[in-house]
Design an enzyme around this catalytic site. Structure first.
Site, short mmCIF file in Angstrom:
data_model
loop_
_atom_site.label_atom_id
_atom_site.label_comp_id
_atom_site.label_asym_id
_atom_site.label_seq_id
_atom_site.Cartn_x
_atom_site.Cartn_y
_atom_site.Cartn_z
N ASP A 164 -42.33 -32.72 13.67
CA ASP A 164 -42.06 -34.67 13.54
C ASP A 164 -42.18 -35.54 14.43
O ASP A 164 -42.47 -36.73 14.44
CB ASP A 164 -40.59 -34.55 12.29
CG ASP A 164 -39.66 -34.12 14.04
OD1 ASP A 164 -39.75 -33.93 14.82
OD2 ASP A 164 -38.41 -34.19 13.47
N GLU A 165 -42.28 -34.81 15.87
CA GLU A 165 -42.48 -36.09 16.72
C GLU A 165 -43.54 -37.43 17.00
O GLU A 165 -44.14 -37.93 17.53
CB GLU A 165 -42.28 -35.30 18.66
CG GLU A 165 -40.71 -34.51 18.14
CD GLU A 165 -40.23 -33.75 19.52
OE1 GLU A 165 -41.44 -34.61 20.35
OE2 GLU A 165 -40.06 -32.93 19.50
N LYS A 170 -49.54 -32.91 19.95
CA LYS A 170 -50.19 -32.73 18.82
C LYS A 170 -50.36 -33.51 17.46
O LYS A 170 -50.93 -33.28 17.01
CB LYS A 170 -48.07 -32.11 18.86
CG LYS A 170 -47.66 -31.24 19.65
CD LYS A 170 -48.32 -29.79 19.41
CE LYS A 170 -48.20 -29.29 18.21
NZ LYS A 170 -48.55 -28.18 17.68
N TYR A 196 -46.58 -34.80 25.16
CA TYR A 196 -46.46 -33.69 24.35
C TYR A 196 -46.56 -34.15 22.54
O TYR A 196 -47.55 -33.69 22.30
CB TYR A 196 -44.82 -32.89 24.30
CG TYR A 196 -44.63 -32.48 23.05
CD1 TYR A 196 -45.71 -30.65 23.07
CD2 TYR A 196 -43.65 -32.40 22.16
CE1 TYR A 196 -45.38 -30.02 21.40
CE2 TYR A 196 -43.59 -32.15 21.28
CZ TYR A 196 -44.32 -30.24 20.85
OH TYR A 196 -44.10 -29.73 20.07
#
Ligand code: NAD
Ligand code: TYD
Length: 358
Positions: free
Chosen positions: A137-138, A166, A162
């Site tokens: 969800d980040e 993603k 990060y």
């Protein structure tokens, strides 16, 4: 018999997923686990699985195209479940390169190898094949404290190296879906907790430090919010998406379990205090005095919260484990696996911890 190629199966979520799958399907499926065994990969997570005839471990880097191609050439793979990634935000802030390498380029290698193995002469794909890209969800960025949620349609707005890596990997998967009609799905899950999680992440770090009587580092004001999901509920969601989703669909997975970090830390202290017998000498230091506020993480996202409406209505998945039960199960697992913790915290972990929290 379906054959699964699981990447990153020696890590936290991957190893829980492999346990879930063998518990559910037994000898009906075959799993090949490909993992580079970075600091986060640990074959001890799968020691009870390694003797199975329908399980194989292959040590390889997902960026190594020849090694991955060979696996596809030698096996008729039906499902790719792609977990392998660099996964820790703090490490990405200190050393972003490897995140782009593994998370973006590694995903591209996995896609290309699967495409090559599954594509027919007319550009369509062998039927029944599926590539599930496990994401976070980040990628959606940070929410205000106003009760809003992340939906599948929320624009991507990653902040850490990060989450940017993603998000990039999700975009590459989406491009294969849109361009080639490649049979992939993307899932974006909230924070997981449970057994086998490496103690660089909040929950196992706090459990371990509490048991050892070490300070509990709280970043910033401790009021950042995460939406915590028990890892076995995530494993179930992944399996259901593989079997029920239309190719190309994307699903958010979350626990509707938003908590501030400080609440999580206090719950862990309270639960450990409750679970330890009075005769245990560690009980004397298990209290809130261990809590220590430290410098905030750079670019720290304030709040994550998933709206899991789509996966509920289309796939029929819902979180099943209440946080109060999941956290007890998790703490119990760490109580019973002190040797696992000792193994993973010896050596390089000490160096990481000193550099990170000095
Ligand atoms: P983890 O760090 O515990 O495990 C990652 C695994 O990938 C390790 O076994 C590692 O050895 C392996 N790996 C790393 N680089 C590799 C490479 N180049 N080639 C082959 N293997 C490699 O991570 P995790 O928490 O289990 O997360 C798994 C996936 O789920 C990741 O893609 C992550 O982005 C995603 N995710 C995690 C969470 C969470 O809360 N942990 C939440 C949502 C999504
Ligand atoms: P983490 O487990 O690293 O997951 P993520 O950053 O991917 O959400 O951290 C969860 C939350 O806990 C995050 O807001 C940062 C915070 N945190 C601390 O306050 N102290 C710590 O020592 C760690 C590791 C995290």
């Amino acid at each position: 018999m379906r054959t699964y190629l699981v990447t990153g199966g020696a890590g936290f979520i991957g190893s829980n997923y492999i346990h879930y799958m063998f518990d559910k399907y037994g000898d009906e499926i075959r799993i090949i686990n490909v993992d580079a065994l970075t600091y986060a990969g640990n074959l001890e997570n799968l020691s009870d699985i390694e003797g199975r005839d329908n399980y194989e471990f292959i040590k390889a880097d997902i960026c190594d195209r020849e090694a991955i191609e060979k696996i596809f050439a030698e096996n008729e793979i039906d499902r790719v479940v792609h977990f392998a990634a660099e996964s820790h935000v703090d490490r990405s802030i200190r050393n972003p390169e490897v995140f782009v390498q593994t998370n973006v380029l590694g995903t591209l290698v996995m896609l290309n190898c699967a495409k090559k193995a599954w594509e027919l002469e007319d550009g369509s794909f062998k039927s029944g094949k599926r590539f599930l890209h496990v994401s976070t969800d980040e990628v959606y960025g940070s929410l205000e404290e106003d009760g809003s949620y992340f939906y599948e349609t929320t624009p991507y707005d990653p902040h850490s190296p990060y989450s940017a890596s993603k998000a990039s990997s999700d975009m590459v998967v989406k491009s294969y879906i849109d361009t080639y009609h490649f049979p992939a799905n993307i899932t974006n899950c909230s924070n997981n907790y449970g057994a086998y999680q490496f103690p660089e992440k909040l929950i196992p770090l706090i459990i371990n430090n509490t048991l050892c009587g070490k300070k509990l580092p709280v970043y910033g004001d401790g009021k950042n919010v995460r939406d915590w999901l028990y890892v076995m509920d995530h494993a179930k969601a992944i399996d259901m998406v593989c079997e029920k989703a239309q190719p190309g669909e994307k699903y958010n997975i979350g626990g509707h379990n938003e908590k501030q970090n400080i609440e999580i830390i206090k719950t862990i202290i309270d639960t450990i205090a409750e679970m330890l017998p009075d005769s245990d000498p560690r009980k004397a230091h298990v209290n809130y005095d261990l809590i220590t506020y430290v410098t905030d993480r750079k670019g720290h996202d304030r709040r994550y919260a998933i709206a899991p409406d789509k996966i509920r209505s289309e796939i029929g998945w819902e979180p099943e484990t209440a946080f109060k039960d999941g956290i007890r199960l998790t703490i119990q697992w760490y109580f019973e696996h002190q040797d696992w913790m000792q193994h993973v915290t010896s050596g390089d972990y000490q160096k990481y911890y000193e550099e990170m929290y000095r």
